[in-house]
Design an enzyme around this catalytic site. Structure first.
Site, PDB file in Angstrom:
ATOM      1  N   HIS A  25      -7.667  -4.288   9.833  1.00  0.00           N
ATOM      2  CA  HIS A  25      -7.330  -4.101   8.412  1.00  0.00           C
ATOM      3  C   HIS A  25      -6.043  -4.842   8.051  1.00  0.00           C
ATOM      4  O   HIS A  25      -5.153  -5.019   8.878  1.00  0.00           O
ATOM      5  CB  HIS A  25      -7.251  -2.623   8.027  1.00  0.00           C
ATOM      6  N   ASP A  79      -7.920  -2.305  13.990  1.00  0.00           N
ATOM      7  CA  ASP A  79      -9.311  -2.488  13.554  1.00  0.00           C
ATOM      8  C   ASP A  79      -9.467  -3.667  12.587  1.00  0.00           C
ATOM      9  O   ASP A  79     -10.497  -3.825  11.956  1.00  0.00           O
ATOM     10  CB  ASP A  79      -9.851  -1.197  12.914  1.00  0.00           C
ATOM     11  N   ASP A 126       0.833  -1.198   0.000  1.00  0.00           N
ATOM     12  CA  ASP A 126       0.000   0.000   0.000  1.00  0.00           C
ATOM     13  C   ASP A 126       0.869   1.250   0.000  1.00  0.00           C
ATOM     14  O   ASP A 126       2.089   1.176   0.165  1.00  0.00           O
ATOM     15  CB  ASP A 126      -0.961  -0.008   1.203  1.00  0.00           C
ATOM     16  N   GLU A 136      -9.711  -1.132   5.104  1.00  0.00           N
ATOM     17  CA  GLU A 136     -10.397  -0.799   6.348  1.00  0.00           C
ATOM     18  C   GLU A 136     -11.718  -1.565   6.457  1.00  0.00           C
ATOM     19  O   GLU A 136     -12.218  -2.120   5.460  1.00  0.00           O
ATOM     20  CB  GLU A 136     -10.661   0.714   6.377  1.00  0.00           C
TER      21      GLU A 136
HETATM   22  C1  GLP Z   1      -0.535   0.078   8.737  1.00  0.00           C
HETATM   23  C2  GLP Z   1      -0.210  -0.575   7.367  1.00  0.00           C
HETATM   24  C3  GLP Z   1      -0.392  -2.068   7.419  1.00  0.00           C
HETATM   25  C4  GLP Z   1       0.158  -2.557   8.744  1.00  0.00           C
HETATM   26  C5  GLP Z   1      -0.724  -2.098   9.868  1.00  0.00           C
HETATM   27  C6  GLP Z   1      -0.155  -2.418  11.239  1.00  0.00           C
HETATM   28  O1  GLP Z   1      -1.422   1.112   8.677  1.00  0.00           O
HETATM   29  N1  GLP Z   1      -0.906  -0.072   6.233  1.00  0.00           N
HETATM   30  O2  GLP Z   1       0.268  -2.658   6.329  1.00  0.00           O
HETATM   31  O3  GLP Z   1       0.166  -3.960   8.755  1.00  0.00           O
HETATM   32  O4  GLP Z   1      -1.083  -0.756   9.726  1.00  0.00           O
HETATM   33  O5  GLP Z   1       0.972  -1.651  11.535  1.00  0.00           O
HETATM   34  P1  GLP Z   1       2.009  -2.065  12.637  1.00  0.00           P
HETATM   35  O6  GLP Z   1       2.673  -3.301  12.157  1.00  0.00           O
HETATM   36  O7  GLP Z   1       2.963  -0.919  12.734  1.00  0.00           O
HETATM   37  O8  GLP Z   1       1.235  -2.280  13.886  1.00  0.00           O
END
Ligand code: GLP
Length: 261
Positions: free
Chosen positions: A138, A136, A67, A143
């Protein structure tokens, strides 16, 4: 879905790094799916160490990121293109132009999404996709409410996700973009093996739904219950709300060695 509960991030890095290393050893031109965020960092660090020890090379591999924020300037340090280079790809020996991400600066974002899906398909599809999960539920930036069949497209970030990510923008919520381009759930589901990592108490509810909840667009990661090869690496805190934790531990402890991950 295979659930592996490990004592710490170092063990997650060792096990997850082993899955990537085994793949690129067996298939040097493998197509890797990479994720930003803190969850994959232990695996990236492990792979950098293996690379420095001469155990693994990415010289023939290709990679696609999940992304990208829409509208962040090309030189912005939190642009995911820059983040993945800093965290992983720039620390090993990927060839120039072998790492691609959705173009969050495209004038035609709809076309950019379709082009990205086409590029992944033209590369032969993703062999191994690493994923984190949002609080949440995702995956990528899909989302709650995302179509379970979605392709790479624009999404609006939830307030919660922007709050979660404000720490990367000097805790300035207004600096966190509102829109992103993300691989869709349908795109992610085409990866041949998916390795999802979650650590910390903050992920326990999302992990509970991911593994044991009903498949629902309200918890987008639950679509992975329909995937034939998903490995979930957790620390104790992220696993703390799993109802069948004892069974997952027993299953992993008694796993036949020939099965691998
Ligand atoms: C972000 C990214 C995801 C990631 C998630 C968790 O917003 N877009 O790819 O897996 O949220 O992030 P983290 O691993 O820092 O908790």
């Amino acid at each position: 879905m295979e659930i592996v509960i490990l004592p710490n991030s170092q063990e997650i890095g060792r096990l997850g790094g082993g899955v990537f290393a085994d793949l690129v050893t067996a298939k040097p031109d493998a197509v890797l799916g990479l994720a930003t965020g803190s969850s994959p960092l232990a695996i990236y660090d492990n792979l950098v160490a293996r690379h420095q020890a001469g155990e693994v090379s990415f010289a023939q591999a290709r990679a696609f990121t999940l992304d990208e924020y829409v509208g962040l300037p090309a030189d912005h340090p939190e642009r995911y293109r820059s983040v993945i280079e800093k965290d992983f790809t720039g620390r090993v020996d990927f060839a120039p132009d072998s790492v691609q991400g959705p173009n969050g600066l495209a004038e035609d974002l709809r076309a950019a999404g379709a082009e990205y899906d086409a590029a992944i398909a033209a590369a032969g599809g993703v062999d191994l996709q690493i994923l984190g999960i949002g609080t949440d539920g995702h995956i990528g930036f899909n989302e709650p409410g995302s179509s379970l069949a979605s392709r790479t497209r624009i999404k609006t970030l939830t307030h919660q996700t922007r709050l979660d990510n404000a720490r990367f923008f000097d805790n300035d919520l207004d600096a966190v973009p509102v829109h992103c381009l993300t691989q869709g759930l349908g795109t992610i589901m085409e990866a041949r093996h998916i390795l999802l990592v979650a650590t910390g108490q903050g992920k326990a509810e999302a992990v509970h739904h991911l593994v044991e909840g009903a498949v629902s667009a309200m918890w987008p990661g639950t679509i992975l219950q329909h995937h034939p090869h998903v490995t979930v690496l957790l620390d104790e805190a992220a696993a703390s709300r799993l109802q069948l934790a004892a069974y997952y531990r027993q299953t992993y402890a008694s796993k036949p060695a020939w099965q691998g991950l």
